[in-house]
Design a protein around this motif. Structure first.
Motif, PDB file in Angstrom:
ATOM      1  N   GLY A   4       0.797  -1.213   0.000  1.00  0.00           N
ATOM      2  CA  GLY A   4       0.000   0.000   0.000  1.00  0.00           C
ATOM      3  C   GLY A   4       0.827   1.259   0.000  1.00  0.00           C
ATOM      4  N   VAL A   8       0.530   4.359  -2.659  1.00  0.00           N
ATOM      5  CA  VAL A   8       0.165   5.689  -2.154  1.00  0.00           C
ATOM      6  C   VAL A   8       1.222   6.718  -2.532  1.00  0.00           C
ATOM      7  CG1 VAL A   8      -0.111   7.065  -0.058  1.00  0.00           C
ATOM      8  CG2 VAL A   8      -1.287   4.870  -0.263  1.00  0.00           C
ATOM      9  N   LEU A  11       0.887   7.522  -6.236  1.00  0.00           N
ATOM     10  CA  LEU A  11      -0.338   8.278  -6.485  1.00  0.00           C
ATOM     11  C   LEU A  11      -0.171   9.730  -6.049  1.00  0.00           C
ATOM     12  CD1 LEU A  11      -2.873   5.551  -5.401  1.00  0.00           C
ATOM     13  CD2 LEU A  11      -3.013   6.788  -7.570  1.00  0.00           C
ATOM     14  N   VAL A  18      -4.906  10.708  -1.646  1.00  0.00           N
ATOM     15  CA  VAL A  18      -5.347   9.365  -1.275  1.00  0.00           C
ATOM     16  C   VAL A  18      -5.880   9.351   0.148  1.00  0.00           C
ATOM     17  CG1 VAL A  18      -4.615   6.982  -0.969  1.00  0.00           C
ATOM     18  CG2 VAL A  18      -3.656   8.354  -2.830  1.00  0.00           C
ATOM     19  N   LYS A  20      -7.610   6.076   1.220  1.00  0.00           N
ATOM     20  CA  LYS A  20      -7.536   4.666   1.614  1.00  0.00           C
ATOM     21  C   LYS A  20      -7.163   3.805   0.414  1.00  0.00           C
ATOM     22  CE  LYS A  20     -11.455   2.690   2.588  1.00  0.00           C
ATOM     23  NZ  LYS A  20     -12.730   2.348   3.282  1.00  0.00           N
ATOM     24  N   VAL A  21      -6.438   2.703   0.690  1.00  0.00           N
ATOM     25  CA  VAL A  21      -6.055   1.742  -0.346  1.00  0.00           C
ATOM     26  C   VAL A  21      -6.535   0.358   0.059  1.00  0.00           C
ATOM     27  CG1 VAL A  21      -4.153   0.627  -1.556  1.00  0.00           C
ATOM     28  CG2 VAL A  21      -4.016   3.062  -1.009  1.00  0.00           C
ATOM     29  N   ILE A  35      -8.575   2.448  -4.890  1.00  0.00           N
ATOM     30  CA  ILE A  35      -8.174   3.644  -4.154  1.00  0.00           C
ATOM     31  C   ILE A  35      -9.394   4.510  -3.866  1.00  0.00           C
ATOM     32  CG2 ILE A  35      -6.598   5.608  -4.096  1.00  0.00           C
ATOM     33  CD1 ILE A  35      -5.260   2.809  -4.500  1.00  0.00           C
ATOM     34  N   THR A  36      -9.577   4.884  -2.609  1.00  0.00           N
ATOM     35  CA  THR A  36     -10.566   5.892  -2.248  1.00  0.00           C
ATOM     36  C   THR A  36      -9.823   7.210  -2.071  1.00  0.00           C
ATOM     37  OG1 THR A  36     -11.932   4.258  -1.111  1.00  0.00           O
ATOM     38  CG2 THR A  36     -12.352   6.576  -0.615  1.00  0.00           C
ATOM     39  N   LEU A  37     -10.226   8.211  -2.863  1.00  0.00           N
ATOM     40  CA  LEU A  37      -9.597   9.526  -2.781  1.00  0.00           C
ATOM     41  C   LEU A  37     -10.269  10.366  -1.695  1.00  0.00           C
ATOM     42  CD1 LEU A  37      -9.284  10.234  -6.617  1.00  0.00           C
ATOM     43  CD2 LEU A  37      -7.555   9.272  -5.084  1.00  0.00           C
ATOM     44  N   GLN A  42     -13.666   6.816  -6.101  1.00  0.00           N
ATOM     45  CA  GLN A  42     -12.876   5.599  -6.081  1.00  0.00           C
ATOM     46  C   GLN A  42     -12.298   5.349  -7.473  1.00  0.00           C
ATOM     47  OE1 GLN A  42     -15.587   2.596  -4.396  1.00  0.00           O
ATOM     48  NE2 GLN A  42     -14.279   2.597  -2.575  1.00  0.00           N
TER      49      GLN A  42
END
Length: 293
Positions: A4, A8, A11, A18, A20-21, A35-37, A42
């Motif tokens: 992760g 991250v 990204l 970011v 969450k991954v 990926i949740t930005l 997502q």
């Protein structure tokens, strides 16, 4: 660097905030995740460990060509760099007959609308971690023999998997290709059309990911689905495809032969833990001579 953390970091380098991954499963080459930005969106992202290559540029180009040239549903590319590929999020597919019939319509439209007069592509591609040679060729049997079968024989793990008699049998099969595979015009193909590369859009329509595109025989795409494990509902794909695009007599018997490229690639990548080498030997058995010569 943990899975992760690497994703991250890359990204954020590309300007994505970011939150969450969630690690993705199923892939064997890339470090990937959902990926949740920070704004709630997502996306799907992947990166590679090791030296930078053009793998994501090739993948992005392939997705765009499938969409523009063949009308295939593919994810929108949000970022493609030597270090990172970011795509819009897709959904899991529905393994129902109507879904597979929709896919058959899409693949048949791709194959029938992109017919051309040369085998290959305007750039080399990738199959997993290894180059796919797409050098242009006017003869399909030569192209498949040299670029899709014999190309794998010098790979160290392939050399180790087969004895000289096996390799000679593969070479004899290649020589016999004009008698084994009827002449067919090339068309744009996805190139890695197995179940894990088939997802769905938000409204449930089929969408294709992870292509290894080239212009070649359309039956090569069919062989990936036919010879890889698939759900029972996928049988509707083949019936519908045949109704739409037509299939030449004996197509079922040709599927294992056209799947040799995938089997040899699997061995070359070190993934032969499910019998790929034995599947190759079964296909080439008619081309072995008594005494192993």
């Amino acid at each position: 660097m943990p899975h992760g953390q690497l994703l991250v970091e890359r990204l954020r380098e590309a300007g994505f905030a970011v939150d969450k991954v969630e690690a993705a499963t199923g892939g064997v080459v890339a470090v990937a995740g959902l990926i949740t930005l920070q704004d709630g969106r997502q996306v799907f992202a992947k990166t590679l460990r090791g030296p930078e290559t053009d793998v994501f540029a090739v993948e992005s180009t392939g997705l765009a060509e499938l969409r523009a040239g063949g009308g295939v549903n593919t994810p929108q590319v949000l970022c493609a760099s030597p270090r990172l590929l970011v795509l819009e999020r897709m959904r899991p597919r529905r393994d129902a007959p109507d879904f597979w019939e929709q896919l058959a319509h899409m693949v048949a439209a791709l194959h029938t609308s992109t017919v051309t007069d040369r085998f290959g592509w305007h750039r080399d591609g990738w199959l997993g971690r290894m180059r796919q040679d797409n050098t242009w060729e006017t003869d399909g049997h030569t192209f498949f023999a040299e670029r899709r079968i014999l190309r794998w024989l010098p790979e160290p793990l392939v050399e180790a998997a087969f004895d000289p008699a096996d390799r000679r049998a593969l070479e004899r099969l290649c020589t016999a290709l004009p008698e084994l595979v009827p002449s067919q015009p090339p068309c744009l193909t996805h190139g890695d059309l197995w179940r894990e590369n088939i997802l769905a859009t938000g409204d449930g329509a089929p969408v294709l990911i992870d292509p290894a595109v080239s212009c070649t025989w359309p039956e090569v795409d069919l062989s990936m689905l036919w010879c890889s494990p698939r759900p029972p509902a996928a049988e509707r794909f083949f019936a519908a495809y045949r109704e739409i695009a037509g299939l030449q007599e004996g197509w079922e018997e040709r599927m294992p032969l056209l799947h040799l490229r995938e089997l040899l690639s699997t061995i070359a990548h070190g993934d032969d833990d499910w019998g790929a080498a034995e599947a190759v030997r079964k296909t080439i058995a008619p081309f072995r001579r008594s005494g192993g010569g």
